[in-house]
Structures are given as structure tokens and as C-alpha cells.
Design an enzyme around this catalytic site. Structure first.
Site, PDB file in Angstrom:
ATOM      1  N   CYS A  42      50.387  22.202  36.395  1.00 24.03           N
ATOM      2  CA  CYS A  42      50.214  23.158  37.598  1.00 24.03           C
ATOM      3  C   CYS A  42      51.787  22.990  38.392  1.00 24.03           C
ATOM      4  CB  CYS A  42      49.300  22.623  38.419  1.00 24.03           C
ATOM      5  SG  CYS A  42      49.180  21.163  39.041  1.00 24.03           S
ATOM      6  N   HIS A 150      47.517  18.517  42.471  1.00 22.25           N
ATOM      7  CA  HIS A 150      47.480  20.375  41.989  1.00 22.25           C
ATOM      8  C   HIS A 150      48.203  20.790  42.995  1.00 22.25           C
ATOM      9  CE1 HIS A 150      46.199  24.010  40.550  1.00 22.25           C
ATOM     10  NE2 HIS A 150      45.975  24.555  41.552  1.00 22.25           N
ATOM     11  N   ASN A 165      47.593  30.841  42.723  1.00 20.46           N
ATOM     12  CA  ASN A 165      46.872  29.608  42.202  1.00 20.46           C
ATOM     13  C   ASN A 165      46.658  29.857  40.768  1.00 20.46           C
ATOM     14  OD1 ASN A 165      45.558  27.362  41.634  1.00 20.46           O
ATOM     15  ND2 ASN A 165      44.666  27.131  43.766  1.00 20.46           N
TER      16      ASN A 165
END
Length: 409
Positions: A42, A150, A165
């Protein structure tokens, strides 16, 4: 994570509502890059979504993480009583990397170094004093948010803010009115929020189909469709115009007559449905294809010419491996190498030796590793390619005491 809460001033909330975009171009010309989650990468996706390009790879970020680890260990070795045998040093080594874990999750220091190295951007925490001094939250073009391993990005594109995202299926709009409340809500929920300061400029958004080459086709989204909330929004992989001007017929087949999927990947795509097009629209498509083909041919010729010049300009004269000085020589310096095969060696050079001689030394030491590509050496933090410093001395290139990463491309 930092636990103190710094709230966004109410004046910022008011100005956010009164600060709609005034300089939007037609949405049909804007494309939004949104990489989706793979493994635990991520951090990489957040950076690429922030700069709207596939600019960072797991390998490049891992190199930075390794450099950071080396710097931290070197600092501890020099400043801890007992050096490399001190309790703190050995405990740090036992912990493993503090900048990337086995699953590929990178630290904020890695993300900051990557942005600084490639784009000259800083990434301070929004809580830091004076980060938004005299500015509103809507003056910020990019955010990186983090919680529980994250990372994700929020970026202003064509006057609108988008939540990029990588865990989401598609980009989501955040209105100017909601932005300040959204950022405050993330902080209240325990997120660390980092910003690209208002005085710094992010790479430009994608305003032409040709610019989509800087990212993977399946991750581009047509802004016009996203704004309209279409469930079948066009992506770079499904764009019916993606092959116009590239030797494709209007029915989606190869202009050369070959339908071999191996030789023409685009041939496997579904043919364009021309039933809904008027004659004028089909004529416009044909004219556009013809014009772009001419431009591509001219560009290809220019690229060929440029390549000849570049080859001439990039001829590198080999420098012999310099003799290793005695440890007693005052002019001697130590350089640590991580060779392409993973072996670590330390070698002494003179300050006046050429960096080109360092390249020759690495080639000689790694000849048994089977590398036959271009040799790349990187040093410093963030890691910098040394190829442009071949003609400099080791002193000029500031390589004394450095750790040099070596690999074949």
C-alpha cells in the site's frame, strides 16, 4: 503514531466551503490514476497514486529502506559505547529492518526519501508547527494517510479532491466543503496525516491520452465517468479510443490484417461497437487516426536520430582498477560495497582515484556473478546513481566512507 490531536482551525472549515474550483478543464480530457491493492504494498500504491504515475517499484523502495537501515546501524556503531558489540547495536540488528517488514510495508521515512529523491517533495506531518501557517487545508494538493500498516493518498485533480485508497475499487470524490472535516475525522480516528506543503508542486495530472503511458492502463479512470457516477466508467484498459492512431482499424482489428493475439495484444480486446456512431463521428475517428499515425512516424524518426546522438554522447572510457593504498596512507579512504551477488566487501582507495575506477573494481569483483547487463552503482541517501560522476574523483563525489549498492540492470 503520534497521539496528540491537532485540530484544523474553524477558519479552514469555512474557507473550504467557500473555495470551489475555478480552473477545471473539460472532464472528458482528464484521467485519474488509481492503483489497487497488491500484497502489502500500500505504501508503493499510495506514492504512485499521489504522483499520478507508476514511478515507484517495490525494489526501489526496498533499496531506500536498506540504505536507511545502514545509516541507522552506522550511527549506532559510532555513537554507542562498545560500537558494534554494544547491547543496543546487537538488539537493533536482531530486530531486523526498521523501515520495511517482510510483507512489504514501508516506513514514512522511506516514503519521504522516495518523494524527495525523485520529485524534490517533502512530506511533513500535518500536526507539525507552521505546516499550514497562513494556508487553508484546501491549499494542499496532496495527502498521505497512515494507520495500522495501511497507507493511502488523497490528491487534488482538476480542482477536485479524490480519495485514492488502494483498498477501494475506484477513486471517490471528496468535496471541498467536506475536505477539512474528512482530514480532521481521519486524525480523530487515529490516522497520521502527512501533506505536500502548499509551496511545493506535485507532478501534473493526466490531461491527454498520451500521458497515460506513465501508468498501467487498467489503473486509469476517466474523470467524466467518475463524476457522473457511471457504474461502467471507462478505464485505460477499456477506453475505445486507446488504439486510435496506432495502426488499428475502426472495427478494432489490426490494420495490418493480422489477428494473431501474440503479435497484437490489442486484437484480443472486444471490437468497438460502431452501430451508435454517426457517419460524421466515424469520419472524425478516421481523420484522427490518420493524423496521429503521421505524428507517430515523425516522432519515431526523431527518436531514432536522438538515439544515435545519445549513444555517441554516452560512450564511457574504461578506467583501470586503481591499486589499493596501504592503511597507513593519509590519502586513503574506505568504501563498503554490496556486490550484485549480495556479498559485502570493504576496499581502500585514494581520494584522487576516479569514480570510473570504482566501476572497474566492482566489475572485476562481480565477474563470477554472471552479470551481463548495465552495471548500476548507487550511494548516499537517498541513493543516487553514480553514472554521471564517473569522471569525478572519489573526493569530489563524496564517496569516502560510503556504502555503495551494486547491481546489473
Amino acid at each position: 503514531l503520534l497521539h496528540d490531536q491537532t485540530h484544523i482551525p474553524y477558519s479552514n472549515l469555512r474557507s473550504a466551503a467557500a473555495n470551489p474550483s475555478h480552473r477545471r478543464v473539460m472532464s472528458e480530457h482528464i484521467w485519474i490514476y488509481h492503483e489497487r491493492q497488491e500484497a502489502q504494498l500500500c505504501g508503493q500504491h499510495a506514492l504512485n497514486n499521489l504522483v499520478q504515475a507508476c514511478s515507484f517499484s517495490p525494489h526501489s523502495l526496498a533499496e531506500i529502506a536498506h540504505q536507511l537501515d545502514e545509516m541507522e546501524l552506522n550511527f549506532m556503531a559510532q555513537n554507542s559505547e562498545g560500537g558494534t558489540r554494544s547491547k543496543d547495536y546487537l538488539a537493533r540488528v536482531a530486530e531486523g529492518s526498521g523501515n520495511v517488514d517482510p510483507s512489504g510495508n514501508f516506513s514514512i521515512e522511506v516514503l519521504r526519501a522516495a518523494l524527495t529523491n525523485q520529485f524534490g517533495l517533502s512530506l511533513p506531518n500535518i500536526r507539525q508547527e507552521a505546516v499550514l501557517s497562513g494556508s487553508d487545508v484546501t491549499d494542499v494538493d496532496g495527502f498521505i494517510c497512515h494507520r495500522d500498516s495501511h497507507w493511502f493518498a488523497i490528491r487534488k485533480i482538476n480542482g477536485r479532491y479524490w480519495n485514492l485508497n488502494s483498498m477501494q475499487d475506484r477513486p471517490e470524490i471528496i468535496s471541498h466543503f467536506r475536505l477539512a472535516a474528512e482530514i480532521q475525522g481521519l486524525q480523530d480516528a487515529g490516522y497520521s496525516v502527512f501533506v505536500v506543503p502548499p509551496a511545493e508542486e506535485l507532478p501534473p495530472e493526466c490531461r491527454a491520452s498520451a500521458m497515460r503511458e506513465r501508468g498501467l492502463p487498467e489503473f486509469w479512470w476517466k474523470e467524466e465517468d467518475l463524476v457522473k457516477g457511471k457504474s461502467d466508467a471507462v478505464t485505460g484498459a477499456t477506453d475505445p479510443w486507446r488504439n486510435v492512431g496506432s495502426g488499428m482499424r475502426l472495427d478494432g482489428k489490426s490494420a495490418g490484417g493480422s489477428n494473431d493475439a501474440a503479435s497484437s495484444p490489442a486484437a484480443t480486446s472486444s471490437p468497438m461497437d460502431l452501430g451508435d456512431l454517426t457517419e460524421d463521428e466515424m469520419l472524425q475517428m478516421a481523420m484522427q487516426a490518420s493524423l496521429e499515425s503521421e505524428v507517430q512516424r515523425a516522432t519515431a524518426q526523431d527518436d531514432d536520430d536522438d538515439g544515435i546522438i545519445e549513444i555517441e554522447d554516452n560512450k564511457v572510457e574504461e578506467v583501470p582498477v586503481p591499486p589499493e593504498p596501504d592503511a597507513s596512507e593519509k590519502d586513503g579512504v574506505r568504501i563498503q560495497f554490496r556486490l550484485p551477488g549480495g556479498e559485502r566487501v570493504v576496499r581502500r582507495f585514494r581520494k584522487t582515484d576516479m569514480v570510473g575506477g570504482v566501476y572497474s573494481y566492482v566489475k572485476e569483483k562481480s565477474s563470477s556473478s554472471g552479470g551481463d547487463g548495465k552495471l548500476e552503482l548507487r550511494a548516499g541517501f537517498p541513493p543516487v546513481d553514480l553514472s554521471e560522476k564517473r569522471s569525478q574523483t572519489i573526493e569530489e563525489a563524496k564517496l569516502s566512507g560510503e556504502s555503495v549498492q551494486c547491481r546489473y540492470l
